[in-house]
Motif scaffolding. Structure first.
Motif, PDB file in Angstrom:
ATOM      1  N   SER A  56      -1.411 -11.234  13.105  1.00 20.72           N
ATOM      2  CA  SER A  56      -2.641 -11.893  12.612  1.00 20.72           C
ATOM      3  C   SER A  56      -3.825 -11.448  13.483  1.00 20.72           C
ATOM      4  N   PRO A  57      -4.761 -10.696  12.985  1.00 21.41           N
ATOM      5  CA  PRO A  57      -4.786 -10.195  11.592  1.00 21.41           C
ATOM      6  C   PRO A  57      -3.864  -8.989  11.427  1.00 21.41           C
ATOM      7  N   ALA A  58      -3.327  -8.773  10.198  1.00 20.40           N
ATOM      8  CA  ALA A  58      -2.410  -7.667   9.910  1.00 20.40           C
ATOM      9  C   ALA A  58      -3.181  -6.365   9.830  1.00 20.40           C
ATOM     10  N   PRO A  59      -2.659  -5.305  10.349  1.00 19.33           N
ATOM     11  CA  PRO A  59      -3.319  -3.999  10.249  1.00 19.33           C
ATOM     12  C   PRO A  59      -3.459  -3.574   8.782  1.00 19.33           C
ATOM     13  N   VAL A  60      -4.417  -2.710   8.563  1.00 23.61           N
ATOM     14  CA  VAL A  60      -4.681  -2.274   7.188  1.00 23.61           C
ATOM     15  C   VAL A  60      -3.530  -1.423   6.655  1.00 23.61           C
ATOM     16  N   PHE A  61      -2.895  -0.577   7.495  1.00 27.41           N
ATOM     17  CA  PHE A  61      -1.860   0.359   7.018  1.00 27.41           C
ATOM     18  C   PHE A  61      -0.490  -0.303   6.917  1.00 27.41           C
ATOM     19  N   ALA A  62      -0.406  -1.617   7.163  1.00 17.71           N
ATOM     20  CA  ALA A  62       0.896  -2.292   7.041  1.00 17.71           C
ATOM     21  C   ALA A  62       1.388  -2.254   5.603  1.00 17.71           C
ATOM     22  N   ASP A  63       0.475  -2.485   4.667  1.00 19.09           N
ATOM     23  CA  ASP A  63       0.873  -2.448   3.257  1.00 19.09           C
ATOM     24  C   ASP A  63       1.289  -1.040   2.834  1.00 19.09           C
ATOM     25  N   THR A  64       0.636  -0.043   3.422  1.00 17.15           N
ATOM     26  CA  THR A  64       0.991   1.345   3.093  1.00 17.15           C
ATOM     27  C   THR A  64       2.416   1.669   3.553  1.00 17.15           C
ATOM     28  N   LEU A  65       2.773   1.178   4.755  1.00 20.19           N
ATOM     29  CA  LEU A  65       4.122   1.407   5.250  1.00 20.19           C
ATOM     30  C   LEU A  65       5.160   0.722   4.373  1.00 20.19           C
ATOM     31  N   VAL A  66       4.858  -0.484   3.915  1.00 21.24           N
ATOM     32  CA  VAL A  66       5.807  -1.183   3.045  1.00 21.24           C
ATOM     33  C   VAL A  66       5.970  -0.448   1.727  1.00 21.24           C
ATOM     34  N   ALA A  67       4.857   0.045   1.168  1.00 18.32           N
ATOM     35  CA  ALA A  67       4.938   0.790  -0.092  1.00 18.32           C
ATOM     36  C   ALA A  67       5.744   2.080   0.077  1.00 18.32           C
ATOM     37  N   ALA A  68       5.540   2.757   1.213  1.00 21.34           N
ATOM     38  CA  ALA A  68       6.306   3.977   1.475  1.00 21.34           C
ATOM     39  C   ALA A  68       7.792   3.666   1.641  1.00 21.34           C
ATOM     40  N   GLY A  69       8.098   2.533   2.258  1.00 27.04           N
ATOM     41  CA  GLY A  69       9.490   2.143   2.409  1.00 27.04           C
ATOM     42  C   GLY A  69      10.167   1.927   1.070  1.00 27.04           C
ATOM     43  N   TRP A  70       9.463   1.226   0.155  1.00 25.65           N
ATOM     44  CA  TRP A  70      10.058   1.018  -1.163  1.00 25.65           C
ATOM     45  C   TRP A  70      10.169   2.339  -1.938  1.00 25.65           C
ATOM     46  N   PHE A  71       9.244   3.268  -1.721  1.00 29.53           N
ATOM     47  CA  PHE A  71       9.339   4.572  -2.385  1.00 29.53           C
ATOM     48  C   PHE A  71      10.588   5.325  -1.921  1.00 29.53           C
ATOM     49  N   PHE A  72      10.792   5.363  -0.610  1.00 26.91           N
ATOM     50  CA  PHE A  72      11.985   6.051  -0.108  1.00 26.91           C
ATOM     51  C   PHE A  72      13.269   5.321  -0.508  1.00 26.91           C
ATOM     52  N   GLY A  73      13.187   4.006  -0.702  1.00 32.13           N
ATOM     53  CA  GLY A  73      14.351   3.285  -1.204  1.00 32.13           C
ATOM     54  C   GLY A  73      14.727   3.733  -2.611  1.00 32.13           C
TER      55      GLY A  73
END
Length: 276
Positions: free
Chosen positions: A133-150
């Motif tokens: 808190s506050p969350a970094p801006v690229f945190a959502d990007t990392l999560v999206a990339a994780g689901w893509f590689f999944g």
């Protein structure tokens, strides 16, 4: 006792010849034409005679035996390298195809592993950053990339399973004709072997045994002299020397002749005594 060996009977087939002979002698009393076994010749004497006449007996089934040996040699012969070379006229193409297949197999195996590891790393790091808190801006990007590689991991696993299934089906289809061909050759060898056995028994062994029992000159119980047989029946045992009858005197042969020595006259002497 020294046994004759058939020139056209291989050493590996001699035990089979002896087995067929022993089986014929064992059931000799069941055949009317061999019912006189034991009267003049017993089983052991007949067996010895047959072994001494192996070449004569097996010659009666020479055609069937040659066919059996050829069929057996074809079954034992390795694959001709020339036929393999003709079936693959372009070795460079085959090597390129093999290398391509090897790269595809490596990619198929490694893709799910790498994609799964990347998906796990991106998702863990992305969700941990979102907890700040506050969350970094690229945190959502990392999560999206994780689901893509999944998703890539799941697709890679599906592709690998399909590739393994296709390879298994291809290997099974290429192996079936070889098995059928080998079974066909085995059946041919079996038929050739049975034909040789039948011909050897019916045209070789049984006629020989009948002739041996019917030949009156074959008499191993004679006490006068070791018997000798004529024709196709060989003798049993050892033959001794022929002795002349007591009534017959010794045969007089030509006497050796001797010549008396030649003596010189007293007028001739050595070189030191010259005649006067």
């Amino acid at each position: 006792m020294h046994m004759n060996s058939a020139p056209h009977l291989l050493t590996e087939d001699r035990p089979e010849f002896e087995r067929i002979l022993d089986d014929a002698l064992r059931h000799a009393h069941d055949r009317p034409d061999l019912a006189s076994v034991g009267e003049r010749l017993n089983l052991e004497q007949l067996r010895t005679m047959a072994l001494n006449a192996t070449a004569l007996i097996t010659a009666a089934a020479a055609a069937e035996y040659d066919h059996y040996v050829k069929a057996r040699d074809e079954l034992r012969a390795p694959e001709d390298p020339l036929s393999t070379r003709d079936s693959d006229p372009d070795p460079m193409t085959d090597a390129a195809a093999g290398s391509g297949a090897g790269v595809a197999a490596v990619v198929t195996v490694l893709a799910p592993v790498l994609a799964g590891a990347s998906a796990a790393i991106f998702l863990i790091v992305g969700y941990l950053l979102q907890m700040l808190s506050p969350a970094p801006v690229f945190a959502d990007t990392l999560v999206a990339a994780g689901w893509f590689f999944g998703a890539v991991t799941a697709a890679s696993i599906l592709v690998a399973a399909v590739a393994l299934l296709i390879a298994a089906l291809r290997n099974s289809s290429t192996q079936e004709p070889a098995v059928d061909e080998e079974e066909g050759l085995t059946e041919e060898v079996s038929r050739a072997r049975e034909a040789w056995r039948h011909a050897l028994l019916e045209r070789g062994l049984l006629p020989f045994l009948r002739d041996a029992l019917a030949d009156p000159s074959v008499d191993p119980t004679s006490n006068r002299k070791p018997y000798r047989s004529s024709g196709r029946i060989p003798k049993v045992g050892y033959s001794g020397p022929d002795f002349a009858s007591p009534n017959e005197g010794p045969v007089a042969g030509p006497r050796p002749t001797f010549t008396s020595p030649d003596f010189t006259s007293p007028d001739y002497g050595g070189p030191e005594h010259q005649p006067e």
